[in-house]
Design a protein around this motif. Structure first.
Motif, PDB file in Angstrom:
ATOM      1  N   ILE A  83     -14.647   8.244   2.026  1.00  0.00           N
ATOM      2  CA  ILE A  83     -13.652   7.885   0.777  1.00  0.00           C
ATOM      3  C   ILE A  83     -14.511   8.573  -0.649  1.00  0.00           C
ATOM      4  N   ARG A  84     -15.726   8.835  -0.551  1.00  0.00           N
ATOM      5  CA  ARG A  84     -16.104   8.989  -1.797  1.00  0.00           C
ATOM      6  C   ARG A  84     -15.984  10.580  -2.136  1.00  0.00           C
ATOM      7  N   SER A  85     -15.766  11.182  -0.693  1.00  0.00           N
ATOM      8  CA  SER A  85     -15.311  12.713  -0.706  1.00  0.00           C
ATOM      9  C   SER A  85     -14.012  13.063  -0.952  1.00  0.00           C
ATOM     10  N   PHE A  86     -13.202  12.066  -1.313  1.00  0.00           N
ATOM     11  CA  PHE A  86     -11.690  12.220  -1.217  1.00  0.00           C
ATOM     12  C   PHE A  86     -11.332  12.922  -2.686  1.00  0.00           C
ATOM     13  N   PRO A  87     -10.389  13.915  -2.729  1.00  0.00           N
ATOM     14  CA  PRO A  87     -10.112  14.555  -3.992  1.00  0.00           C
ATOM     15  C   PRO A  87      -9.305  13.552  -4.903  1.00  0.00           C
ATOM     16  N   GLN A  88      -8.976  12.399  -4.192  1.00  0.00           N
ATOM     17  CA  GLN A  88      -8.131  11.412  -4.956  1.00  0.00           C
ATOM     18  C   GLN A  88      -9.276  10.451  -5.621  1.00  0.00           C
ATOM     19  N   ILE A  89      -8.635   9.656  -6.674  1.00  0.00           N
ATOM     20  CA  ILE A  89      -9.377   8.406  -6.974  1.00  0.00           C
ATOM     21  C   ILE A  89      -8.905   7.401  -6.222  1.00  0.00           C
ATOM     22  N   VAL A  90      -9.824   6.666  -5.537  1.00  0.00           N
ATOM     23  CA  VAL A  90      -9.776   5.734  -4.542  1.00  0.00           C
ATOM     24  C   VAL A  90     -10.327   4.332  -5.014  1.00  0.00           C
ATOM     25  N   PHE A  91      -9.503   3.275  -5.006  1.00  0.00           N
ATOM     26  CA  PHE A  91     -10.100   2.049  -5.451  1.00  0.00           C
ATOM     27  C   PHE A  91      -9.574   0.624  -4.692  1.00  0.00           C
ATOM     28  N   THR A  92     -10.296  -0.451  -4.823  1.00  0.00           N
ATOM     29  CA  THR A  92      -9.642  -1.531  -4.219  1.00  0.00           C
ATOM     30  C   THR A  92      -9.646  -2.630  -5.404  1.00  0.00           C
ATOM     31  N   VAL A  93      -8.766  -3.719  -5.138  1.00  0.00           N
ATOM     32  CA  VAL A  93      -8.677  -4.552  -6.199  1.00  0.00           C
ATOM     33  C   VAL A  93      -8.381  -5.893  -5.495  1.00  0.00           C
ATOM     34  N   THR A  94      -9.044  -6.986  -5.862  1.00  0.00           N
ATOM     35  CA  THR A  94      -8.721  -8.231  -5.301  1.00  0.00           C
ATOM     36  C   THR A  94      -7.393  -8.754  -5.825  1.00  0.00           C
ATOM     37  N   PRO A  95      -6.845  -9.755  -5.252  1.00  0.00           N
ATOM     38  CA  PRO A  95      -5.475 -10.436  -5.626  1.00  0.00           C
ATOM     39  C   PRO A  95      -5.552 -10.751  -7.041  1.00  0.00           C
ATOM     40  N   ASP A  96      -6.629 -11.135  -7.749  1.00  0.00           N
ATOM     41  CA  ASP A  96      -6.737 -11.873  -8.922  1.00  0.00           C
ATOM     42  C   ASP A  96      -7.154 -10.702  -9.910  1.00  0.00           C
ATOM     43  N   HIS A 101       2.632  -6.432 -12.360  1.00  0.00           N
ATOM     44  CA  HIS A 101       3.747  -7.367 -11.806  1.00  0.00           C
ATOM     45  C   HIS A 101       4.160  -7.084 -10.355  1.00  0.00           C
ATOM     46  N   ALA A 102       3.932  -5.960  -9.604  1.00  0.00           N
ATOM     47  CA  ALA A 102       4.116  -5.630  -8.240  1.00  0.00           C
ATOM     48  C   ALA A 102       2.845  -6.296  -7.392  1.00  0.00           C
ATOM     49  N   THR A 103       1.834  -6.311  -7.989  1.00  0.00           N
ATOM     50  CA  THR A 103       0.834  -6.968  -7.326  1.00  0.00           C
ATOM     51  C   THR A 103       0.883  -8.382  -7.125  1.00  0.00           C
ATOM     52  N   LYS A 104       1.541  -8.896  -8.304  1.00  0.00           N
ATOM     53  CA  LYS A 104       1.581 -10.494  -8.241  1.00  0.00           C
ATOM     54  C   LYS A 104       2.825 -10.799  -7.220  1.00  0.00           C
ATOM     55  N   GLN A 105       3.647  -9.852  -7.164  1.00  0.00           N
ATOM     56  CA  GLN A 105       4.890 -10.156  -6.009  1.00  0.00           C
ATOM     57  C   GLN A 105       4.577  -9.624  -4.665  1.00  0.00           C
ATOM     58  N   PRO A 115       4.473  -3.366  -2.503  1.00  0.00           N
ATOM     59  CA  PRO A 115       3.973  -1.775  -2.490  1.00  0.00           C
ATOM     60  C   PRO A 115       4.349  -1.292  -3.907  1.00  0.00           C
ATOM     61  N   PHE A 116       3.453  -0.409  -4.638  1.00  0.00           N
ATOM     62  CA  PHE A 116       3.938   0.202  -5.827  1.00  0.00           C
ATOM     63  C   PHE A 116       3.648   1.675  -5.934  1.00  0.00           C
ATOM     64  N   PHE A 167      -4.762  13.870 -21.153  1.00  0.00           N
ATOM     65  CA  PHE A 167      -4.033  13.049 -20.545  1.00  0.00           C
ATOM     66  C   PHE A 167      -3.599  13.541 -19.074  1.00  0.00           C
ATOM     67  N   ARG A 168      -3.907  13.425 -18.177  1.00  0.00           N
ATOM     68  CA  ARG A 168      -3.313  14.001 -16.972  1.00  0.00           C
ATOM     69  C   ARG A 168      -2.218  13.312 -15.915  1.00  0.00           C
ATOM     70  N   TYR A 169      -1.309  13.897 -15.398  1.00  0.00           N
ATOM     71  CA  TYR A 169      -0.354  13.243 -14.666  1.00  0.00           C
ATOM     72  C   TYR A 169      -1.172  12.876 -13.315  1.00  0.00           C
ATOM     73  N   HIS A 170      -0.988  11.708 -12.834  1.00  0.00           N
ATOM     74  CA  HIS A 170      -1.512  11.378 -11.596  1.00  0.00           C
ATOM     75  C   HIS A 170      -0.097  10.432 -10.778  1.00  0.00           C
ATOM     76  N   LEU A 171      -0.135  10.598  -9.514  1.00  0.00           N
ATOM     77  CA  LEU A 171       0.620   9.791  -8.689  1.00  0.00           C
ATOM     78  C   LEU A 171      -0.007   8.424  -8.196  1.00  0.00           C
ATOM     79  N   LEU A 172       0.409   7.322  -8.707  1.00  0.00           N
ATOM     80  CA  LEU A 172      -0.322   5.841  -8.301  1.00  0.00           C
ATOM     81  C   LEU A 172       0.468   5.445  -7.281  1.00  0.00           C
ATOM     82  N   ARG A 173      -0.297   5.058  -6.053  1.00  0.00           N
ATOM     83  CA  ARG A 173       0.155   4.256  -4.861  1.00  0.00           C
ATOM     84  C   ARG A 173      -0.684   3.174  -4.717  1.00  0.00           C
ATOM     85  N   MET A 174      -0.073   1.811  -4.972  1.00  0.00           N
ATOM     86  CA  MET A 174      -0.760   0.554  -4.433  1.00  0.00           C
ATOM     87  C   MET A 174      -0.370  -0.233  -3.286  1.00  0.00           C
ATOM     88  N   ILE A 175      -1.259  -0.307  -2.234  1.00  0.00           N
ATOM     89  CA  ILE A 175      -0.742  -0.856  -0.938  1.00  0.00           C
ATOM     90  C   ILE A 175      -1.416  -1.977  -0.797  1.00  0.00           C
TER      91      ILE A 175
END
Length: 520
Positions: free
Chosen positions: A159-172, A208-212, A215-216, A230-238
């Protein structure tokens, strides 16, 4: 199972009967050596061992069993009618016995002791099995945990070697993990990167999507710390779900700035090119209009002197060249040339007029062909032609142009007939659907004329192209070019099948309807 060890069969028999009455399974051995062999092969819950035996006595057997893996945990009851002194009893306990019974034996007390020791032995054996099972499970879990840690470490490295930014978030909403790319846009593991002011609503939609628990996916602009842009990024939340609950969210930011720049550049070029094409199209339409006007005027202006040439040539021929000779021959050539010139101008004018928009109408092709046959009545009778016209479907078309198609094809069939052979012309059709489900009709125009070599198929539909000498067959070489252009303007196709001396079949494919179009 209980093992009875005694050198006397009568003792074994009496004990065996007592035990079997209490439903204990029993095995027997007649010497210490036999007992040791049986213990190595079978599992026993209890051993009843006679002290006084030839060869190995009971004490030696007990000591030998205590030294083996399989025998040391089996409880032993010593039986003796001779060695009843304290020192023998003490030695029995010291050699591993759990009880020392002297003969004669009270059956009731003996059975109670056996039941107690048998139950304790079974419990001990069950505990041993449970311990082994637990030991194995602990080892499996330890190995599994070790593998999970290894896989987790490998995943973290990946994951650290991915060209994308990767992160995890708790439900809160607490950031739990980020990879190295995160710190190009945020100075802290706990702080979300700065979002462009115009994209703040997207941040709110993501929350709002994470509360519901949905996926976003969205495009969002993040501020790059090093450049401040500012650079454009494609954000995916699963969401990661266990049971019915979301345990965490996995998110990625994929840099798409280069794609956005390329897309914007392409859009700009497309707009510019579209504008140029529209301008060129307007210029072309104007040029076509001017060309049509020129063709109309030119044809009128050219036809007028040609008519005078024909009129005066005919007068000269009739009044001044009645006696024949070369002058009459030359004058006939002048008249023929002027007539061909007049036909050529008329055909060119017809070809140029095909660029003018016309109205589609529902047309009965059979009625249209009947009108053509009336116009060609004298040529048909002169050639002795036989025509077979099969029912044709109605189609949406420009009736005047399709009339010209059939008139040219029928005229060619009459013109290019085999000398001395009456022309036979048949026209038939059938409807069919293409791959998209649209209805077309095939129309076949067949004749028994001179035909042509199919290697020249493309040539016959080209303007001014002829396969026969003009001295043999009249024509300007424009007729089939006009036919092809009309069919293509109707969204159809035309081709032909032929061989020299075997006639020709022209195959037309026309759409039955024009998909809502009203003009061409």
């Amino acid at each position: 199972m209980i093992l009875i060890v005694d050198d006397k069969s009568e003792n074994i028999f009496s004990l065996k009967k007592v035990l079997e009455q209490s439903h204990f399974p029993v095995d027997e051995a007649h010497s210490g050596e036999e007992a040791l062999l049986k213990v190595l092969r079978k599992d026993y819950a209890l051993i009843i061992l006679d002290v006084q035996m030839p060869g190995m006595d009971g004490f030696e057997v007990a000591e030998a069993l205590a030294g083996t893996q399989r025998g040391r945990d089996i409880p032993i009851i010593f039986l003796s009618a001779v060695n009843i002194e304290k020192r023998f009893i003490t030695r029995g306990y010291a050699s591993g016995a759990v009880d020392y019974v002297t003969k004669p034996v009270d059956p009731d007390i003996f059975i109670l002791k056996v039941k107690t020791l048998y139950r304790l032995s079974e419990q001990h054996r069950e505990l041993v099995r449970t311990k082994a099972s637990l030991t194995q499970e602990v080892e499996v879990r330890r190995q599994t945990e070790k593998n999970l840690k290894r896989l987790s470490a490998e995943q973290q490295t990946l994951i650290r070697s991915f060209p994308q930014i990767v992160f995890t978030v708790t439900p809160d909403g607490v950031l739990e993990f980020v990879n190295e790319r995160w710190f190009e846009y945020s100075a802290s593991k706990t702080a979300f990167p700065e979002v462009h002011p115009d994209d703040q609503r997207l941040k709110e939609e993501m929350d709002h999507a994470t509360k519901q628990d949905e996926p976003f996916v969205s495009e969002i602009r993040l501020r790059h710390l090093a450049t401040g842009t500012f650079r454009y990024h494609l954000l995916r939340m699963i969401p990661l779900i266990q049971g019915k609950s979301v345990v965490k969210w996995v998110g990625t930011f994929t840099d798409i700035q280069e794609q956005k720049d390329a897309h914007d550049e392409l859009d700009t070029k497309v707009r510019e090119r579209t504008k140029e094409l529209m301008q060129k199209n307007a210029e072309l339409e104007l040029s076509n209009h001017e060309l049509q006007q020129f063709a109309s005027v030119a044809s009128h202006d050219l036809q007028e002197p040609l008519r005078k040439i024909q009129i005066y040539s005919n007068r000269i021929r009739e009044r001044c060249l009645v006696e024949g000779g070369d002058a009459l021959t030359y004058m006939d050539r002048v008249i023929d040339a002027s007539r061909r010139m007049s036909s050529l101008i008329s055909d060119l004018l017809s070809y140029s007029r095909l660029s003018i928009k016309s109205l589609f109408q529902r047309t009965n092709l059979n009625e249209l062909i009947e009108e053509i046959l009336i116009d060609l009545e004298f040529s048909i009778k002169d050639k002795g032609a036989v025509l077979d016209i099969q029912p044709l479907p109605e189609v949406e078309c420009v009736a005047g142009q399709i009339r010209q198609v059939f008139q040219n094809l029928i005229s060619n069939a009459l013109k290019f007939s085999v000398p001395g052979t009456p022309p036979r012309i048949s026209i038939s059709g059938e409807e069919y659907k293409d791959a998209s489900g649209r209805t077309f009709c095939h129309i076949y125009v067949r004749d028994n004329g001179i035909g042509f070599d199919e290697q020249y198929l493309d040539k016959i539909f080209t303007i001014f192209q002829r396969l026969n000498a003009k001295e043999e067959y009249e024509g300007t070489g424009i007729g089939l070019a006009i036919v092809k252009k009309i069919i293509e303007k109707h969204g159809g196709t035309i081709t032909a099948r032929s061989a020299e001396g075997e006639g020709a079949t022209f195959i037309i494919s026309l759409p039955v309807t024009q998909n809502g179009d009203t003009h061409i």
